[in-house]
Design an enzyme around this catalytic site. Structure first.
Site, PDB file in Angstrom:
ATOM      1  N   HIS A 123     -13.452  11.171   8.992  1.00 15.95           N
ATOM      2  CA  HIS A 123     -12.763  12.357   8.475  1.00 15.95           C
ATOM      3  C   HIS A 123     -11.644  12.868   9.372  1.00 15.95           C
ATOM      4  CE1 HIS A 123     -15.442  14.425  11.321  1.00 15.95           C
ATOM      5  NE2 HIS A 123     -14.560  15.399  11.300  1.00 15.95           N
TER       6      HIS A 123
HETATM    7  C1  UD1 Z   1     -12.783  20.467  10.249  1.00 15.55           C
HETATM    8  C2  UD1 Z   1     -12.423  20.603  11.728  1.00 15.55           C
HETATM    9  C3  UD1 Z   1     -12.869  19.359  12.472  1.00 15.55           C
HETATM   10  C4  UD1 Z   1     -14.342  19.072  12.228  1.00 15.55           C
HETATM   11  C5  UD1 Z   1     -14.630  19.047  10.733  1.00 15.55           C
HETATM   12  C6  UD1 Z   1     -16.116  18.939  10.522  1.00 15.55           C
HETATM   13  C7  UD1 Z   1     -10.390  21.912  12.141  1.00 15.55           C
HETATM   14  C8  UD1 Z   1      -8.972  21.853  12.528  1.00 15.55           C
HETATM   15  N1  UD1 Z   1     -10.983  20.734  11.902  1.00 15.55           N
HETATM   16  O1  UD1 Z   1     -12.046  19.374   9.739  1.00 15.55           O
HETATM   17  O2  UD1 Z   1     -12.684  19.556  13.855  1.00 15.55           O
HETATM   18  O3  UD1 Z   1     -14.649  17.823  12.788  1.00 15.55           O
HETATM   19  O4  UD1 Z   1     -14.173  20.255  10.120  1.00 15.55           O
HETATM   20  O5  UD1 Z   1     -16.444  18.415   9.294  1.00 15.55           O
HETATM   21  O6  UD1 Z   1     -10.950  22.972  12.077  1.00 15.55           O
HETATM   22  N2  UD1 Z   1     -12.474  20.427   1.809  1.00 15.55           N
HETATM   23  C9  UD1 Z   1     -13.148  20.539   0.628  1.00 15.55           C
HETATM   24  N3  UD1 Z   1     -14.311  21.237   0.625  1.00 15.55           N
HETATM   25  C10 UD1 Z   1     -14.841  21.829   1.723  1.00 15.55           C
HETATM   26  C11 UD1 Z   1     -14.130  21.722   2.928  1.00 15.55           C
HETATM   27  C12 UD1 Z   1     -12.952  21.013   2.965  1.00 15.55           C
HETATM   28  O7  UD1 Z   1     -12.725  20.025  -0.402  1.00 15.55           O
HETATM   29  O8  UD1 Z   1     -15.924  22.449   1.633  1.00 15.55           O
HETATM   30  C13 UD1 Z   1     -11.231  19.630   1.840  1.00 15.55           C
HETATM   31  C14 UD1 Z   1      -9.967  20.445   1.557  1.00 15.55           C
HETATM   32  O9  UD1 Z   1      -9.096  19.638   0.836  1.00 15.55           O
HETATM   33  C15 UD1 Z   1      -9.406  20.673   2.958  1.00 15.55           C
HETATM   34  C16 UD1 Z   1      -9.812  19.398   3.681  1.00 15.55           C
HETATM   35  O10 UD1 Z   1     -11.075  19.057   3.146  1.00 15.55           O
HETATM   36  O11 UD1 Z   1      -8.015  20.880   2.944  1.00 15.55           O
HETATM   37  C17 UD1 Z   1      -9.928  19.557   5.187  1.00 15.55           C
HETATM   38  O12 UD1 Z   1     -10.812  20.644   5.497  1.00 15.55           O
HETATM   39  P1  UD1 Z   1     -10.615  21.480   6.863  1.00 15.55           P
HETATM   40  O13 UD1 Z   1     -11.734  22.417   7.032  1.00 15.55           O
HETATM   41  O14 UD1 Z   1      -9.248  22.011   6.964  1.00 15.55           O
HETATM   42  O15 UD1 Z   1     -10.682  20.361   7.989  1.00 15.55           O
HETATM   43  P2  UD1 Z   1     -11.778  19.230   8.191  1.00 15.55           P
HETATM   44  O16 UD1 Z   1     -11.125  17.918   8.036  1.00 15.55           O
HETATM   45  O17 UD1 Z   1     -12.983  19.526   7.395  1.00 15.55           O
HETATM   46  N1  UDP Z   2     -23.521  15.204   8.838  1.00 13.97           N
HETATM   47  C1  UDP Z   2     -24.330  15.534   7.766  1.00 13.97           C
HETATM   48  N2  UDP Z   2     -24.042  14.987   6.542  1.00 13.97           N
HETATM   49  C2  UDP Z   2     -22.999  14.139   6.353  1.00 13.97           C
HETATM   50  C3  UDP Z   2     -22.181  13.822   7.462  1.00 13.97           C
HETATM   51  C4  UDP Z   2     -22.465  14.388   8.684  1.00 13.97           C
HETATM   52  O1  UDP Z   2     -25.299  16.284   7.907  1.00 13.97           O
HETATM   53  O2  UDP Z   2     -22.799  13.685   5.215  1.00 13.97           O
HETATM   54  C5  UDP Z   2     -23.839  15.794  10.156  1.00 13.97           C
HETATM   55  C6  UDP Z   2     -23.913  14.817  11.295  1.00 13.97           C
HETATM   56  O3  UDP Z   2     -25.187  14.209  11.348  1.00 13.97           O
HETATM   57  C7  UDP Z   2     -23.623  15.704  12.480  1.00 13.97           C
HETATM   58  C8  UDP Z   2     -22.604  16.674  11.925  1.00 13.97           C
HETATM   59  O4  UDP Z   2     -22.759  16.645  10.513  1.00 13.97           O
HETATM   60  O5  UDP Z   2     -24.774  16.436  12.844  1.00 13.97           O
HETATM   61  C9  UDP Z   2     -21.234  16.238  12.325  1.00 13.97           C
HETATM   62  O6  UDP Z   2     -20.285  16.912  11.567  1.00 13.97           O
HETATM   63  P1  UDP Z   2     -18.828  16.341  11.285  1.00 13.97           P
HETATM   64  O7  UDP Z   2     -18.824  14.882  11.474  1.00 13.97           O
HETATM   65  O8  UDP Z   2     -18.418  16.907   9.997  1.00 13.97           O
HETATM   66  O9  UDP Z   2     -17.970  17.072  12.424  1.00 13.97           O
HETATM   67  P2  UDP Z   2     -17.664  16.744  13.954  1.00 13.97           P
HETATM   68  O10 UDP Z   2     -18.931  16.607  14.689  1.00 13.97           O
HETATM   69  O11 UDP Z   2     -16.814  15.511  13.985  1.00 13.97           O
HETATM   70  O12 UDP Z   2     -16.848  17.917  14.377  1.00 13.97           O
END
Ligand code: UD1
Ligand code: UDP
Length: 361
Positions: free
Chosen positions: A210
């Site tokens: 992601h």
């Molecule tokens: C965010 C964090 C990242 C973390 C990740 C965990 C920032 C800058 N990034 O990234 O560090 O690793 O969360 O998962 O804060 N979206 C949905 N539904 C949701 C959430 C997101 O559709 O419930 C989609 C939207 O199109 C959105 C995109 O995902 O624009 C990205 O979501 P966003 O929260 O901005 O960043 P993440 O990639 O989730």
């Molecule tokens: N995770 C989860 N379901 C999923 C993918 C990830 O519960 O489908 C959990 C994963 O085991 C870990 C956490 O989410 O505990 C990590 O989150 P993510 O990868 O979204 O963010 P990051 O750690 O990279 O910030």
């Protein structure tokens, strides 16, 4: 002590689950959910299965560009802080919710406590690196998960308020892993999601992707999926919402047969799938560490990692977003070295709670 905790993204719910359970024994906690993640399988599922208290404030900010999302959170968290007047604000990790919570508090001269302080990739192009550096430099209490994190802070001249407490995701894993095992075979649940998926026997690779660097264009993700397609066993891939659109585009071009694309799963199912996987291939921070803690070899599709101990011990290998490199690294990653407890003993939440109590003495 009255503490406002600000969370908003999936990994923060898991971290808060570990800390809130302990924190609430001795402190008053007001929980704020920014709404950065809002899909049921990115948010509600964690509150339900990990019994996280309902948020006192749901700010409903949602998705947006970095500036807009962070700015909207900043304004809304400020309103909460003006109402609640807490003694301290607790933030986790490195998301936009982290920075917004920390900045709102700092501008009101409320002490900030940062869980996961001191992590560095030394790649300032990463939004997470910007968020964590800025948050560390406006925090009063800095809860470092590892010795490495303490060293990074010292190198930046930050020593006051730094506490080496261990890693809260390690707490979560130790606490929930038996429950995850008892909650049973997650493959049954996947069958519900994907009723027509081909059978998976007891061998699979678990993958998540992601990060912006792997999902901002089609090029990296197509290389990564081509590697998954050529893996010797099926790849179970819970797809983050950020990655869904690109996966759909690529799926129209390629007939992926070895990859089982599934919706994001809950934490207990994720722990089960991770613990029984042959390998993990990911760009997630949390999952790299879970692989290490569970003793599952990991390939991290990134140019750097903050969790350097996993690489130095041989249990994690970095790979470029390149099909051949991922395949070579995945087959070569067969660690046998011991796994020292770099991430603590599962009691980081107690250490954090204790340090917070000292703040007001
Ligand atoms: C965010 C964090 C990242 C973390 C990740 C965990 C920032 C800058 N990034 O990234 O560090 O690793 O969360 O998962 O804060 N979206 C949905 N539904 C949701 C959430 C997101 O559709 O419930 C989609 C939207 O199109 C959105 C995109 O995902 O624009 C990205 O979501 P966003 O929260 O901005 O960043 P993440 O990639 O989730
Ligand atoms: N995770 C989860 N379901 C999923 C993918 C990830 O519960 O489908 C959990 C994963 O085991 C870990 C956490 O989410 O505990 C990590 O989150 P993510 O990868 O979204 O963010 P990051 O750690 O990279 O910030």
């Amino acid at each position: 002590m009255k503490i406002v905790t600000v969370v908003g993204a999936r990994p923060q719910f898991i971290k808060a689950a570990a800390v809130s359970r302990v924190l609430r024994r001795t402190h008053q906690e007001i929980l704020v959910h920014t709404g950065q993640h809002y899909d049921a399988n990115m948010s509600d599922v964690f509150f339900e299965e990990l019994h996280i208290p309902r948020p006192d404030y749901a700010l409903g900010v949602g998705s947006g560009t970095h500036g807009r999302q962070t700015g909207e959170m900043l304004a809304k968290v400020e309103e909460v802080l003006l109402t609640e007047k807490p003694d301290t604000v607790l933030v986790y990790g490195d998301t936009n919710s982290t920075l917004a919570g920390a900045l709102a508090a700092s501008k009101l001269c409320i002490p900030v406590a940062h869980v996961e302080a001191g992590l560095r990739s030394f790649n300032r192009a990463m939004p997470e690196e910007q968020n964590r550096v800025l948050t560390d430099h406006i925090s009063t209490l800095l809860f470092a998960p590892t010795e490495t994190a303490v060293t990074h802070l010292r190198a930046e001249g930050v020593t006051d308020g730094v506490r080496l407490v261990g890693d809260v995701m390690c707490d979560a894993l130790f606490y929930y892993r038996d429950l995850a095992e008892r909650s049973g075979n997650a493959l049954d649940m996947l069958a519900d999601i994907l009723p027509h998926a081909p059978e998976i026997d007891e061998k699979w690779i678990l993958a998540t992707i992601h990060r912006a660097e792997n999902t901002d264009g089609i090029q990296h993700l197509s290389q990564i999926l081509a590697a998954f397609e050529q893996m010797p066993v099926p790849v179970i891939f819970p797809v983050h919402p950020r990655t869904v659109g690109l996966v759909r585009t690529l799926w129209r071009r390629e007939d992926y047969r070895n990859i089982r694309f599934v919706e994001p799963v809950g934490y207990l199912h994720m722990l089960w799938l991770a613990g029984h996987a042959r390998r993990i291939v990911t760009d997630s921070g949390g999952l790299q560490k879970e692989a290490y803690l569970l003793g599952v070899p990991c390939v991290t599709v990134r140019e750097q990692t903050e969790w350097v101990e996993t690489v130095e011990s041989g249990w994690n290998t970095l790979a470029h977003a390149d099909t051949a490199d991922i395949l070579v690294k995945a087959s070569a990653c067969t660690p046998t070295a011991p796994r020292p407890p770099f991430y603590g003993d599962g009691h980081a939440a107690e250490n954090i709670t204790q340090s917070l109590a000292e703040l007001i003495r």
